[in-house]
Write a protein that holds these residues in place. Structure first.
Motif, mmCIF file in Angstrom:
data_model
loop_
_atom_site.group_PDB
_atom_site.id
_atom_site.type_symbol
_atom_site.label_atom_id
_atom_site.label_comp_id
_atom_site.label_asym_id
_atom_site.label_seq_id
_atom_site.Cartn_x
_atom_site.Cartn_y
_atom_site.Cartn_z
ATOM 1 N N ALA A 79 -23.594 56.854 17.278
ATOM 2 C CA ALA A 79 -22.564 57.214 16.955
ATOM 3 C C ALA A 79 -21.471 57.037 16.813
ATOM 4 C CB ALA A 79 -22.432 58.768 17.978
ATOM 5 N N PHE A 80 -20.573 55.606 16.969
ATOM 6 C CA PHE A 80 -19.449 55.280 16.994
ATOM 7 C C PHE A 80 -19.798 54.672 14.941
ATOM 8 C CE2 PHE A 80 -16.264 52.070 16.586
ATOM 9 C CZ PHE A 80 -15.329 52.106 17.867
ATOM 10 N N TYR A 81 -21.135 54.054 14.649
ATOM 11 C CA TYR A 81 -20.598 53.812 14.099
ATOM 12 C C TYR A 81 -22.056 54.521 12.241
ATOM 13 C CZ TYR A 81 -18.797 49.391 15.023
ATOM 14 O OH TYR A 81 -17.793 48.576 15.674
ATOM 15 N N GLY A 82 -21.868 55.754 12.824
ATOM 16 C CA GLY A 82 -22.508 56.246 11.752
ATOM 17 C C GLY A 82 -24.201 56.342 11.226
ATOM 18 N N LYS A 83 -24.460 55.812 11.693
ATOM 19 C CA LYS A 83 -26.288 55.152 11.610
ATOM 20 C C LYS A 83 -26.694 55.650 12.729
ATOM 21 C CE LYS A 83 -24.598 51.542 9.568
ATOM 22 N NZ LYS A 83 -24.543 51.339 8.073
ATOM 23 N N GLU A 84 -28.336 55.877 12.032
ATOM 24 C CA GLU A 84 -29.497 56.461 12.252
ATOM 25 C C GLU A 84 -30.075 55.642 13.474
ATOM 26 O OE1 GLU A 84 -31.236 59.477 12.762
ATOM 27 O OE2 GLU A 84 -29.275 60.198 11.307
ATOM 28 N N VAL A 85 -30.397 55.327 14.788
ATOM 29 C CA VAL A 85 -30.545 54.854 15.600
ATOM 30 C C VAL A 85 -31.929 55.484 16.010
ATOM 31 C CG1 VAL A 85 -28.893 53.491 15.690
ATOM 32 C CG2 VAL A 85 -28.727 55.336 17.619
ATOM 33 N N ILE A 86 -32.926 54.359 17.026
ATOM 34 C CA ILE A 86 -34.125 55.238 17.669
ATOM 35 C C ILE A 86 -33.826 54.382 18.402
ATOM 36 C CG2 ILE A 86 -36.448 54.923 18.815
ATOM 37 C CD1 ILE A 86 -37.415 54.787 15.771
ATOM 38 N N CYS A 87 -34.140 55.124 19.724
ATOM 39 C CA CYS A 87 -33.705 54.688 21.226
ATOM 40 C C CYS A 87 -35.194 54.886 22.052
ATOM 41 C CB CYS A 87 -32.490 55.658 22.164
ATOM 42 S SG CYS A 87 -31.015 55.826 21.621
ATOM 43 N N ILE A 126 -34.701 45.577 30.200
ATOM 44 C CA ILE A 126 -34.422 45.438 32.240
ATOM 45 C C ILE A 126 -32.392 45.975 32.038
ATOM 46 C CG2 ILE A 126 -32.862 43.615 31.322
ATOM 47 C CD1 ILE A 126 -34.110 41.954 33.408
ATOM 48 N N ALA A 127 -32.147 46.697 31.350
ATOM 49 C CA ALA A 127 -31.103 47.087 31.760
ATOM 50 C C ALA A 127 -31.200 48.791 31.759
ATOM 51 C CB ALA A 127 -29.643 47.171 30.225
ATOM 52 N N GLU A 128 -31.759 49.270 33.216
ATOM 53 C CA GLU A 128 -32.216 50.686 32.279
ATOM 54 C C GLU A 128 -31.368 51.764 33.082
ATOM 55 O OE1 GLU A 128 -32.031 49.295 36.984
ATOM 56 O OE2 GLU A 128 -33.057 48.728 35.264
ATOM 57 N N GLY A 129 -30.443 50.636 33.613
ATOM 58 C CA GLY A 129 -28.538 52.005 33.990
ATOM 59 C C GLY A 129 -27.630 52.333 32.531
ATOM 60 N N ILE A 130 -28.131 51.584 31.386
ATOM 61 C CA ILE A 130 -27.544 51.599 30.294
ATOM 62 C C ILE A 130 -28.332 52.318 29.426
ATOM 63 C CG2 ILE A 130 -25.199 51.063 30.950
ATOM 64 C CD1 ILE A 130 -26.874 48.806 29.215
ATOM 65 N N ALA A 131 -29.957 52.887 30.113
ATOM 66 C CA ALA A 131 -31.083 53.649 29.184
ATOM 67 C C ALA A 131 -30.480 55.040 28.226
ATOM 68 C CB ALA A 131 -32.358 52.594 29.044
ATOM 69 N N VAL A 132 -29.540 55.221 27.603
ATOM 70 C CA VAL A 132 -29.214 56.564 27.787
ATOM 71 C C VAL A 132 -29.477 56.679 26.368
ATOM 72 C CG1 VAL A 132 -27.515 57.733 27.784
ATOM 73 C CG2 VAL A 132 -27.525 56.032 29.437
ATOM 74 N N ARG A 133 -30.722 57.953 26.239
ATOM 75 C CA ARG A 133 -30.889 58.410 24.825
ATOM 76 C C ARG A 133 -30.163 59.371 24.483
ATOM 77 N NH1 ARG A 133 -36.993 60.030 25.063
ATOM 78 N NH2 ARG A 133 -37.475 57.641 25.158
ATOM 79 N N ASP A 134 -29.768 60.455 25.970
ATOM 80 C CA ASP A 134 -29.076 61.607 25.015
ATOM 81 C C ASP A 134 -27.550 61.146 25.778
ATOM 82 O OD1 ASP A 134 -31.087 62.931 24.488
ATOM 83 O OD2 ASP A 134 -31.501 63.549 25.975
ATOM 84 N N ILE A 135 -26.421 60.306 24.770
ATOM 85 C CA ILE A 135 -25.117 60.076 25.454
ATOM 86 C C ILE A 135 -24.664 61.241 24.814
ATOM 87 C CG2 ILE A 135 -25.205 57.847 24.107
ATOM 88 C CD1 ILE A 135 -23.934 58.884 21.407
ATOM 89 N N GLY A 136 -23.239 61.242 26.260
ATOM 90 C CA GLY A 136 -22.456 62.183 26.196
ATOM 91 C C GLY A 136 -21.338 63.079 24.701
ATOM 92 N N LEU A 137 -21.785 63.774 24.967
ATOM 93 C CA LEU A 137 -20.609 64.435 23.492
ATOM 94 C C LEU A 137 -19.491 64.100 23.883
ATOM 95 C CD1 LEU A 137 -21.792 68.444 23.165
ATOM 96 C CD2 LEU A 137 -22.683 66.078 21.754
#
Length: 416
Positions: free
Chosen positions: A222-230, A235-246
């Motif tokens: 979102a920050f750099y305007g790139k298409e990404v796959i999540c 090992i970092a399940e605490g930041i394994a977020v697919r739906d970031i906040g608006l």
């Protein structure tokens, strides 16, 4: 899932973060932000660590959870609250809801580490396990919220929560005012949105850098305007977020300087560094900031860098596995396979060679019954400790000089 704030970043202000700091004083620990000379030596930066793993629940999430819970009306408190979390937000909500006498239901993915599930239940919340991801868990939480008229406590996309997390930024610059850069793990974005708002208000020249795992680069995209796959097991399940906040996305675009992606292996290395060099425990998400310094040391060389160790709730079994893997990567734990004649004294001879060279044998497996072993031969799988990689290589060379056929194994590899 809804929030009580618009996605306008103007909803998140330094004045409200200041008020949040006063609100949580005495109920949430003001954790230390201390110099870390051994991490500085490792990375080439002048490193300071904010130890949010010292909170009662082992993570920073208490801050935002308490601010949000404190904002509820008496009627909302009576209805009870619901949250979705892979662990740390769950524990923060459960702990402070219990303190305030508010019924709490927490929906967690079924793959959440046991240590986080049991801790959340221990604080008195009702835990519901649903789905393999946060997105799937959210679907069940939506159903329960509607069915039982529960009040949402969003893990990140809520102005109250962001203001609570931003109190970390105030504390860091109060404790270490000369910091040049803050490096902050990013999942949904609540932590870095709050910290960036506070830090930029107190010190406009400071740089704020976010860090995500390469498997879940949602905010980076979102920050750099790139298409990404999540997707993927991280090992970092605490930041394994697919739906970031608006709301968090808008704040980050306005107030954060850069976002970086780090590999799983760099996070493992960072967890091990915190344990062995700092004698403290970091979960995968908590170690992401240090992982960024390890992956791109030139980016931070010579700067005074503040790292947010945002959580320490890691499964002990996983932690022990990481330590072993890092010993192997560093060449201090060596696993080899040796083809030998099947005669008395061979194992003793091998052990003597290793011992005479100050190696320490920690595991031996003797194979003589497999069909791919000669009838008059045997195979030994030997794991030994060495001082460092060159020392281990010298031991292997000595074994080969004695006529043994030796090849390296990956730690954990076994006979086919």
């Amino acid at each position: 899932m809804t929030t009580d704030a618009f996605s306008d970043p103007a909803q998140v202000t330094f004045e409200k973060i200041r008020a949040a700091a006063a609100l949580i004083e005495g109920a949430v620990l003001q954790t230390p932000c201390l110099p870390a000379p051994r991490l500085s030596q490792l990375t080439g930066a002048d490193v300071f660590v904010k130890y949010e793993n010292m909170q009662v629940t082992g993570a920073f999430k208490e801050r935002g959870a308490l601010v949000k819970l404190s904002s509820l009306t008496d009627a909302e408190r009576a209805r009870g609250v619901i949250a979705v979390s892979a662990g740390n937000h769950a524990q923060g909500v459960a702990y402070h809801a219990g303190r305030l006498g508010i019924p709490a239901t927490i929906v967690m993915p079924v793959l959440t580490p046991f240590v986080k599930i049991s801790a959340t239940r221990g604080y008195g919340a009702e835990v519901v396990l649903a789905g393999n991801t946060l997105a799937e868990a959210k679907e069940e939480a939506d159903r329960l919220a509607t069915q039982n008229s529960l009040v949402w406590v969003h893990p990140y996309d809520d102005a109250h929560v962001i203001h609570g997390q931003g109190t970390i930024g105030i504390e860091m610059l109060d404790q270490q005012p000369d910091l040049d850069v803050l490096v902050v793990p990013v999942g949904g974005g609540g932590l870095i949105a709050g910290i960036a708002t506070a830090a930029k208000a107190l010190k406009p020249s400071i740089e704020v850098v976010g860090v995500e795992t390469t498997l879940y680069p949602g905010m980076w995209g979102a920050f750099y305007g790139k298409e990404v796959i999540c997707e993927g097991a991280t090992i970092a399940e605490g930041i394994a977020v697919r739906d970031i906040g608006l709301l968090t996305t808008q704040v980050i675009k306005q107030r954060v300087d850069d976002l970086m992606l780090v590999s799983e292996s760099s996070i493992e290395r960072a967890i091990n560094a915190y344990l062995t060099l700092q004698r403290t425990i970091a979960e995968g998400a908590g170690a992401a900031g240090l992982a960024a310094l390890l992956m791109d040391p030139d980016r931070f060389a010579g700067k005074r860098v503040g790292l947010v160790l945002c959580g320490g709730n890691i499964d002990p079994r996983l932690l022990s596995k990481i330590v072993v893997r890092e010993l192997a990567r560093d060449g201090r734990l060596v696993s080899i396979r040796i083809d030998t004649p099947d005669r008395p004294g061979t194992l003793g001879e091998i052990a003597t060679v290793i011992g005479d060279m100050q190696g320490n044998v920690v595991d031996v497996e003797h194979h003589r019954l497999f069909l791919n072993v000669p009838a008059k031969g045997a195979t030994l799988d030997v794991t030994f400790e060495a001082f460092d990689r060159p020392h281990g290589e010298r031991i292997v060379a000595a074994l080969r000089n004695r006529g043994f056929v030796v090849r390296y194994l990956e730690i954990g590899e076994r006979m086919d």
